[in-house]
Write a protein that holds these residues in place. Sequence first.
Motif: not given
Length: 563
Positions: A259-262, A268-271, A278-279
Amino acid sequence: MRRKGWRPRRKPRRSDWQRRPRGKKGSSQKSAAPALTSSSIQWRKKWMSSWGPPLILSQVGITAKLNEFLGFTFKYLTDISVILSPDRRYISWLSFVALAYNYNVWFCSARLAFPYHGETANRYWIFLDILSDIVNVIDIVVWQPRLQFVKAGDIITDIISILPFDLLCLYFEFSSLYRLNRFIRIDSFFEFSDRLESVMAKAYIWRVARTTGYLLYMLHLNACAYYVASVHQGLATTTWVYDGNGTAYLRCYYFAVRSLINIGGLPEPVTTFEISFQMANFFIGVFVFSSLIGQMRDVIGAATAAQTYFRASMDGCVAYMNTYTIPKLVQNRVRTWYNYTWAAQGMLDESELLDKMPLVMRIAIAVDVNLATFQKIALFQGCDQQMLVDMLLRLKSIIYLPGDFVVKKGDIGKEMYIIKSGAVQVVGGPNNSIVFVTLKAGSVFGEISLLQSAKDGGNRRTANVKAHGFANLFVLEKKDLFDILVHYPESEKVLARKGRKLIKAKGAVPAKGNEEKQKGLALFGPKPPTPKLLRAFANLKKLKVNVMWGSVFCCRLFKSIDG
């Protein structure tokens, strides 16, 4: 008679440093200020050698227990120079303090996020917590009072960092939340880092390791945050949260890396909460990792800066030689000098580094390297020690390649040489094939030329000296010596007297008239013999002259007889 209940007046006690010297009887002069007696000086020394103000803590019992437990005396710890200087023993102690700090910042955050507390595990956590607290208490009680007293600081932050909030676990649930005040002691880690860099020969290795540790810790915090978010949303409730399978910390750490290193490929996030989380991960990853990568680039660039400077200097010199078509033999010798100089001392010119240091540091380095050698030189024995120190600061380091001539016979002597490393040979004979003597590290030659002048021709070199292998020499020029002797007239007289003795011992210098006579004979040489043919013509000419003078004599004789 004394009144009833009378008591003799008790003289007020004064401490030693308050006592004033008593004057003579009948003297009305009063002392203007209290005098320091020997006992007062001893009392002050005793107080200054203590741990600071007496109200801090009593270390007598603590020191005795630590001496008995650790097996060495803590009297060493009271030395200010040990604390303020990069001493390896103090750095070794700081490594334990840094280890205790890293234990708190890594494991307390992990225990706070992940379910690592239980009846079986808690006893081990309590043992490790107590062990790290003991290290911090020893550091604060034994080291920090002295350090803070010297730096005129305070220890409020350190005291707050060891407040035992863990005791709240007796009334509430066992949690590492009560140990978050241990994070305040981050200065101890930075102090260990700075002091470790100061003693490492290649400090960039530690800088790279430290920057890598920052990166891993950011991933650690993100893994903890991801697990807390998954618990908040509910484990295995969506495809984005942690599903509860496998090792929780390892799975969450893997998610943090991607996630941090992209890297991509994440579910995919849902809520709305998951999308926001995640953003934030993406933004933090871009900012933090770009900063860490830039810092890593700077660390590596600083580690190779000297090598880059060396390559640039060598390439510029080679380009210059190619522009003016310098012979290949000379170019190879120049390259050899560059490579050996860099390998031997890690720089091309030592003066560039020493000039940036204060005078005290330069004197300390010069005295440590060359003072013992200077004191062994017969010419300088009996001179002012400060003059020798001034001479050490004027030395210049020169590296000679194998076969290079340091001095040649007949050259004007303007320098004195000290062999730092390597060896030189005094040679002579046909093609300099005879080796008279080999001088090694610590030897000195050319010192007499510093005191001889050109008026009597005595400052010329009397032998050839060439480098036997690679030789690093210190050079002292005559001009620098004369500039120093202006401030030391007594030493100048000593040098002049010893110089005359040494010159006389090595042989008197030939007189100027004799030298000119030898030069004239050597220039014209002996008269060559007359060839035989020329000699015959000369004899014939002499015969004709004699016959002519004989005929004239006979004519005059006959005339006189006739008359």
